[in-house]
Design an enzyme around this catalytic site. Structure first.
Site, PDB file in Angstrom:
ATOM      1  N   PHE A  65       0.657  -1.696  -0.349  1.00 33.48           N
ATOM      2  CA  PHE A  65      -0.176   0.107  -0.122  1.00 33.48           C
ATOM      3  C   PHE A  65       1.479   1.198  -0.042  1.00 33.48           C
ATOM      4  O   PHE A  65       1.911   0.976   0.805  1.00 33.48           O
ATOM      5  CB  PHE A  65      -1.075  -0.117   1.168  1.00 33.48           C
ATOM      6  CG  PHE A  65      -1.473   1.530   1.659  1.00 33.48           C
ATOM      7  CD1 PHE A  65      -2.744   1.609   0.812  1.00 33.48           C
ATOM      8  CD2 PHE A  65      -0.394   2.141   2.131  1.00 33.48           C
ATOM      9  CE1 PHE A  65      -3.609   2.549   1.591  1.00 33.48           C
ATOM     10  CE2 PHE A  65      -1.152   3.820   2.272  1.00 33.48           C
ATOM     11  CZ  PHE A  65      -3.039   3.721   1.431  1.00 33.48           C
ATOM     12  N   GLU A  66       0.612   2.029  -1.026  1.00 35.89           N
ATOM     13  CA  GLU A  66       1.154   3.712  -0.962  1.00 35.89           C
ATOM     14  C   GLU A  66       0.185   4.412  -1.273  1.00 35.89           C
ATOM     15  O   GLU A  66      -0.301   4.244  -2.489  1.00 35.89           O
ATOM     16  CB  GLU A  66       2.888   3.454  -1.466  1.00 35.89           C
ATOM     17  CG  GLU A  66       4.036   2.871  -0.884  1.00 35.89           C
ATOM     18  CD  GLU A  66       5.071   2.861  -1.917  1.00 35.89           C
ATOM     19  OE1 GLU A  66       4.484   2.956  -3.200  1.00 35.89           O
ATOM     20  OE2 GLU A  66       6.018   2.612  -1.858  1.00 35.89           O
TER      21      GLU A  66
END
Ligand code: GDP
Ligand code: MN
Length: 348
Positions: free
Chosen positions: A235-236
């Site tokens: 996740f970014e």
């Protein structure tokens, strides 16, 4: 004509439930997913969740990247699920191969040793290309050059709560460069010399090191050793122009020359995290408490019952990883003098 006609057709009133678009401006931003054709149904699950919880009201674009050409099924399935524009890119071979300076024999020997030690992905060549690509090249792909912000999505992830505002707009307006929802310790065996390489970079490029950096998150002894803490990069949400900056480029190229993507098994998570921790100011890194997320085997489920109900979350709060012993998130809170949510000790 359809082989099996639908009871109701798309022309019947009410076939598509009306969904109101979220008001306000849109950012120059895209989702981005690296995937193989065989990942299509796991990618579909991820897309469905993002669309239901967020993008059906925002219609952001989605870029797919692959080291092989995407097939028609992959394009058909994904584009039918996404409410924004979709783009499909082929990664150039120089971004997915051994650089010329790598000693192939040495790299092969390392893979054999790591296989014997049963280190996760230790024997894999493609995983190493993937980590190097995510570390140094995804943001330089032609399709990505059109955008300022990205949101990384992997196959088989889950989003448990409604996302009731635009995270892209949030990071834009608050001048954030990088963000996370989960943090943890890296397997030491995959990065024995990553910190040596980092220290060499610090000595050679003091001009790139931020004065108000997050060394306290990365090291317990003022930078002598790495405590293995990293933001989980599956996740970014982040700023692509930061990744394309001279500072980040110099950092990646320095690591790439040292060869640890192949002589060890450096992951893109510690690479991005060390870069964010040293090149950015502390306040440019954001923790999204209200984005509830799962990637096997860890969950971020927002602390706070009221928050979870307001956001219609379906995660079990007991699974929240934030305050457990193997998470680094309380270090991030301590470093930033952020108040931990009520009852956090009871969750460990
Ligand atoms: P893990 O999360 O570290 O266990 O690794 P994943 O298997 O989820 O891989 C990380 C990301 O890279 C996912 O988005 C995968 O779809 C993608 N990926 C991994 N290996 C390859 C590959 O060989 N080719 C392509 N095109 N994508 C890959
Ligand atoms: Mn994954």
């Amino acid at each position: 004509a359809l082989e099996y006609p639908l009871a109701m057709t798309p022309n019947d009133p009410g076939f598509y439930a009306p969904i109101e678009d979220a008001p306000g401006p849109r950012m120059n931003a895209t989702f981005v997913t690296l995937a193989r054709n065989s990942d299509v149904w796991e990618v579909a699950r991820s897309i469905r969740q993002i669309e239901d919880r967020f993008n059906k009201r925002y219609h952001y674009d989605w870029v797919f990247l692959n080291d092989k050409p995407f097939d028609d099924e992959f394009k058909k399935v994904t584009s039918s699920l996404i409410s924004g524009k979709t783009h499909y890119g082929l990664i150039p071979p120089e971004h997915w191969s051994f650089p010329a300076h790598i000693d192939q024999e040495r790299a092969k020997k390392v893979r054999e040793e790591m296989a014997q030690k049963k280190i996760i992905y230790g024997d894999s060549v493609s995983y190493r290309h993937m980590c190097r690509f995510e570390s140094g090249f995804f943001f330089k792909q032609e399709l990505m050059l059109n955008y300022d912000y990205y949101w990384r999505v992997e196959p088989s992830i889950e989003y448990f709560c409604d996302i009731h505002y635009d995270p892209f707009r949030y990071i834009h307006e608050n001048n954030k460069k990088y963000s996370f929802v989960l943090s943890l310790y890296e397997y030491a065996e995959t990065i024995p010399t990553l910190w040596d390489s980092t220290k060499k970079f610090i000595a050679e490029h003091p001009e790139h090191i931020s004065e108000d950096n997050s060394m306290r998150f990365l090291s317990d002894d003022g930078g002598e050793t790495y405590n293995k803490c990293h933001f989980w990069s599956n996740f970014e949400i982040g700023n692509l122009n930061w990744l394309r900056s001279k500072a980040y480029t110099d950092f990646f190229e320095s690591l790439d020359k040292d060869g640890g993507f192949f002589y060890e098994r450096w992951g893109d998570a510690p690479v991005h995290s060390i870069a964010a921790g040293l090149l950015l100011k502390k306040e440019e890194i954001h923790f999204f408490n209200d984005i509830a997320y799962y990637h096997v085997p860890f969950t971020h489920c927002p602390t706070g019952e009221e928050t979870r109900q307001q956001l219609r979350c379906h995660c079990n709060p007991k699974n929240n990883f934030d305050w457990k012993g193997y998470s680094c998130t309380s270090r991030f809170f301590d470093m930033n003098n952020m108040e931990k949510p009520e009852g956090w000790e009871k969750q460990s």
